[in-house]
Design a protein around this motif. Structure first.
Motif, PDB file in Angstrom:
ATOM      1  N   SER A 108       0.282  -1.558  -0.186  1.00  0.00           N
ATOM      2  CA  SER A 108      -0.146  -0.408   0.143  1.00  0.00           C
ATOM      3  C   SER A 108       0.976   1.113  -0.455  1.00  0.00           C
ATOM      4  N   PRO A 109       0.509   2.578  -0.935  1.00  0.00           N
ATOM      5  CA  PRO A 109       1.194   3.674  -0.874  1.00  0.00           C
ATOM      6  C   PRO A 109       1.403   3.855   0.666  1.00  0.00           C
ATOM      7  N   ASP A 110       0.662   3.900   1.724  1.00  0.00           N
ATOM      8  CA  ASP A 110       0.454   4.317   3.246  1.00  0.00           C
ATOM      9  C   ASP A 110       1.409   2.957   3.553  1.00  0.00           C
ATOM     10  N   ARG A 111       2.720   2.766   3.085  1.00  0.00           N
ATOM     11  CA  ARG A 111       3.372   1.725   3.561  1.00  0.00           C
ATOM     12  C   ARG A 111       4.689   2.743   3.143  1.00  0.00           C
ATOM     13  N   ILE A 112       4.403   3.809   2.769  1.00  0.00           N
ATOM     14  CA  ILE A 112       5.905   4.162   1.843  1.00  0.00           C
ATOM     15  C   ILE A 112       6.220   5.548   2.210  1.00  0.00           C
ATOM     16  N   LEU A 113       7.212   5.551   2.692  1.00  0.00           N
ATOM     17  CA  LEU A 113       7.329   7.595   3.019  1.00  0.00           C
ATOM     18  C   LEU A 113       8.435   6.884   1.694  1.00  0.00           C
ATOM     19  N   VAL A 114       8.546   8.445   1.977  1.00  0.00           N
ATOM     20  CA  VAL A 114       9.520   9.437   0.304  1.00  0.00           C
ATOM     21  C   VAL A 114      10.382  10.238   1.142  1.00  0.00           C
ATOM     22  N   THR A 115      11.584  10.537   0.928  1.00  0.00           N
ATOM     23  CA  THR A 115      12.690  10.967   2.251  1.00  0.00           C
ATOM     24  C   THR A 115      13.846  11.776   1.172  1.00  0.00           C
ATOM     25  N   SER A 116      14.273  12.623   1.187  1.00  0.00           N
ATOM     26  CA  SER A 116      15.308  13.660   0.096  1.00  0.00           C
ATOM     27  C   SER A 116      16.938  12.545   0.388  1.00  0.00           C
ATOM     28  N   GLY A 117      16.766  10.689  -0.496  1.00  0.00           N
ATOM     29  CA  GLY A 117      17.763  10.253   0.148  1.00  0.00           C
ATOM     30  C   GLY A 117      17.338   9.378   0.497  1.00  0.00           C
ATOM     31  N   THR A 118      18.248   8.161  -0.277  1.00  0.00           N
ATOM     32  CA  THR A 118      18.098   6.682   0.814  1.00  0.00           C
ATOM     33  C   THR A 118      18.901   6.900   2.640  1.00  0.00           C
ATOM     34  N   SER A 119      19.389   8.105   1.802  1.00  0.00           N
ATOM     35  CA  SER A 119      20.690   8.357   3.496  1.00  0.00           C
ATOM     36  C   SER A 119      19.570   8.507   5.087  1.00  0.00           C
ATOM     37  N   PRO A 120      18.653   9.601   4.786  1.00  0.00           N
ATOM     38  CA  PRO A 120      18.258  10.032   5.790  1.00  0.00           C
ATOM     39  C   PRO A 120      16.733   9.341   5.916  1.00  0.00           C
ATOM     40  N   ALA A 121      16.281   8.121   4.960  1.00  0.00           N
ATOM     41  CA  ALA A 121      15.355   7.000   5.483  1.00  0.00           C
ATOM     42  C   ALA A 121      15.960   6.524   6.536  1.00  0.00           C
ATOM     43  N   LEU A 122      17.166   5.917   6.199  1.00  0.00           N
ATOM     44  CA  LEU A 122      18.506   5.691   7.125  1.00  0.00           C
ATOM     45  C   LEU A 122      18.197   5.454   8.450  1.00  0.00           C
ATOM     46  N   LEU A 123      18.713   7.458   8.540  1.00  0.00           N
ATOM     47  CA  LEU A 123      18.319   7.610   9.491  1.00  0.00           C
ATOM     48  C   LEU A 123      17.101   7.551  10.209  1.00  0.00           C
ATOM     49  N   LEU A 124      16.190   7.726   9.856  1.00  0.00           N
ATOM     50  CA  LEU A 124      14.921   7.837   9.844  1.00  0.00           C
ATOM     51  C   LEU A 124      14.826   5.747  11.083  1.00  0.00           C
ATOM     52  N   LEU A 125      15.290   5.374  10.026  1.00  0.00           N
ATOM     53  CA  LEU A 125      14.691   3.888  10.777  1.00  0.00           C
ATOM     54  C   LEU A 125      15.197   3.977  11.388  1.00  0.00           C
ATOM     55  N   PHE A 126      16.914   3.926  11.754  1.00  0.00           N
ATOM     56  CA  PHE A 126      17.387   3.670  13.063  1.00  0.00           C
ATOM     57  C   PHE A 126      17.036   4.282  14.018  1.00  0.00           C
ATOM     58  N   MET A 127      16.785   5.629  14.335  1.00  0.00           N
ATOM     59  CA  MET A 127      15.929   6.502  15.071  1.00  0.00           C
ATOM     60  C   MET A 127      14.860   5.464  15.823  1.00  0.00           C
ATOM     61  N   GLY A 128      13.653   5.520  14.592  1.00  0.00           N
ATOM     62  CA  GLY A 128      12.629   5.097  15.113  1.00  0.00           C
ATOM     63  C   GLY A 128      13.289   3.116  15.751  1.00  0.00           C
ATOM     64  N   LEU A 129      13.964   2.810  15.407  1.00  0.00           N
ATOM     65  CA  LEU A 129      14.456   1.512  15.977  1.00  0.00           C
ATOM     66  C   LEU A 129      15.162   0.897  17.194  1.00  0.00           C
ATOM     67  N   ILE A 130      16.270   2.428  17.167  1.00  0.00           N
ATOM     68  CA  ILE A 130      17.296   1.943  18.390  1.00  0.00           C
ATOM     69  C   ILE A 130      17.284   2.712  19.565  1.00  0.00           C
ATOM     70  N   ASP A 131      17.267   2.047  20.568  1.00  0.00           N
ATOM     71  CA  ASP A 131      17.478   2.390  22.487  1.00  0.00           C
ATOM     72  C   ASP A 131      18.824   2.202  22.228  1.00  0.00           C
ATOM     73  N   ALA A 132      20.098   3.454  23.371  1.00  0.00           N
ATOM     74  CA  ALA A 132      21.239   2.669  23.856  1.00  0.00           C
ATOM     75  C   ALA A 132      21.116   1.472  24.107  1.00  0.00           C
ATOM     76  N   GLY A 133      22.349   0.879  23.615  1.00  0.00           N
ATOM     77  CA  GLY A 133      22.727  -0.339  23.699  1.00  0.00           C
ATOM     78  C   GLY A 133      21.704  -1.380  22.601  1.00  0.00           C
ATOM     79  N   ASP A 134      20.946  -1.123  21.927  1.00  0.00           N
ATOM     80  CA  ASP A 134      20.894  -1.825  21.124  1.00  0.00           C
ATOM     81  C   ASP A 134      21.534  -2.418  20.213  1.00  0.00           C
TER      82      ASP A 134
END
Ligand SMILES: Cc1ncc(COP(=O)(O)O)c(C=O)c1O
Length: 384
Positions: free
Chosen positions: A89-115
């Motif tokens: 679904s298009p609802d599962r897609i987030l467009v970003t300014s390059g793949t690099s910001p997508a990586l940043l958002l994803l890791f920010m969404g997944l990682i707590d300290a020590g993970d």
């Protein structure tokens, strides 16, 4: 005042340092052949540039929806439908300014300290740096030249602990050119179990043997990173996207709203043209890469570099240079300064690639030929 310690500790992206030094040498009047940077030498196909230009002149210079233009998300969704038979679904897609910001958002969404985040070694240079910057811990799984640098499901499974937040795979792979076999992709999805797989598919479409696959064919518990930089020769436009399981979308969207607002609107229009437009320009570029691949692999072997397996995708060769020097940073520095050829030291991609050099063949055959001749002369001069 000083930057915070994790910011100070981040290693450089060595390929950018090589590029910047090469540019400095060019300014000083030296002729430099660029085989370091992972950037297509081709211009962006005309129909894409025209669509971007048209969007600017028609006033598409405003913010867009934080997830991206619906037309672009729909085009991406249709691509995964027609190419892989998937219903994303298009609802599962987030467009970003390059793949690099997508990586940043994803890791920010997944990682707590020590993970922990599992990744191959060698790996794309920036993955561990994103993880460490967020207080996480990259966990490396060695991959080997003899096995095409492919991660095995068994080693991925053995690295999983109670702190594992994701397993990253990257196929076609930077820096190795490895294309993961469908069986191994499936195996890693199974081995990961409840742990999500992050699949960086930015080189999808640049493949010379076999067929492209996406992790989404094998599991829904996965994040896909993809972008327009490589396949469509659009590095400078800065356009990429993330596909995530529905439960993560709202958090990712809120971060995107706060940190980036949205990706550039007219660039997204160019992206729609890339996805919906003619395929011939992309096919032609891939055919050219393939010719260069054959040439450079042959020449590297003639010069004495170790290339056990032909790369099957992306536009890189990771060549074993231990015969000449174990220190890849020093060897790449010396080849640049003396021979005027910029190549990337393997150490950029982890200690699993120390002693290797990465050659990018996203450059013309003439330039690659000249680069190889210069390296040949350099090696003859330094022969012991
Ligand atoms: C494996 C991989 N992922 C992500 C990126 C980032 O690409 P971009 O931010 O241009 O979309 C690159 C760029 O070289 C890459 O090689």
């Amino acid at each position: 005042m000083m930057p915070r310690q994790t910011a100070c500790d981040i290693p450089p992206f060595y390929v950018m340092e090589v590029l910047e030094r090469a540019q400095e040498l060019t300014r000083l009047g030296r002729s430099i052949i660029h085989l370091e940077v992972g950037e297509p030498d081709f211009p962006t196909p005309e129909h894409i540039s025209l669509a971007g230009n048209r969007a600017i002149s028609e006033g598409e210079t405003k913010y867009t929806h934080s997830l991206g233009l619906f037309e672009l998300r729909k085009a991406i969704s249709e691509h995964y439908g027609s190419q892989f038979g998937l219903d994303i679904s298009p609802d599962r897609i987030l467009v970003t300014s390059g793949t690099s910001p997508a990586l940043l958002l994803l890791f920010m969404g997944l990682i707590d300290a020590g993970d922990e985040v599992i990744m191959s070694n060698p790996h794309y240079a920036c993955y561990p740096n994103f993880v460490r910057c967020l207080g996480g811990k990259p966990v490396f799984v060695r991959t080997f030249e003899e096995e095409r640098f492919e991660m095995s499901p068994e080693t991925a499974a053995s690295a999983i602990t109670g702190r594992t937040k994701a397993v990253i795979i990257n196929s076609p792979c930077n820096p190795t050119g490895m294309v993961m076999s469908p069986g191994v992709m499936r195996g890693i999805a199974e081995a990961a179990g409840d742990v999500p797989v992050i699949s960086d598919e930015i080189y999808q479409g640049i493949i010379y043997e076999g067929k492209d696959h996406t992790i989404l064919e094998y599991t829904d518990n996965a994040f896909v990173l993809n972008g327009f930089s490589k396949l469509y020769a659009m590095t400078g436009w800065r356009l990429g996207y993330l596909i995530a399981p529905p439960g993560y979308m709202r958090a990712l969207q809120k971060m995107a709203q706060n940190f980036f607002i949205c990706a550039c609107g007219f660039v997204q229009r160019a992206g729609v043209a890339a996805m919906n437009g003619p395929e011939a320009p992309v096919r032609d570029m891939v055919a050219m890469y393939n010719k260069r691949r054959r040439f450079i692999v042959g020449r590297l072997r003639e010069l004495g570099f170790g290339v056990k397996n032909d790369p099957q995708g992306a536009y890189y060769v990771l060549a074993n240079a231990t015969k000449f020097d174990d220190d890849s940073l020093e060897l790449s520095r010396s080849i640049l300064e003396e021979a005027g050829v910029a190549v990337t030291p393997g150490i950029d991609f982890g200690d699993g690639a120390e002693g290797y050099l990465r050659f990018s063949y996203a450059n013309s055959l003439d330039n690659i030929r000249e680069g190889m001749s210069r390296i040949e002369a350099y090696l003859e001069k330094h022969a012991v």
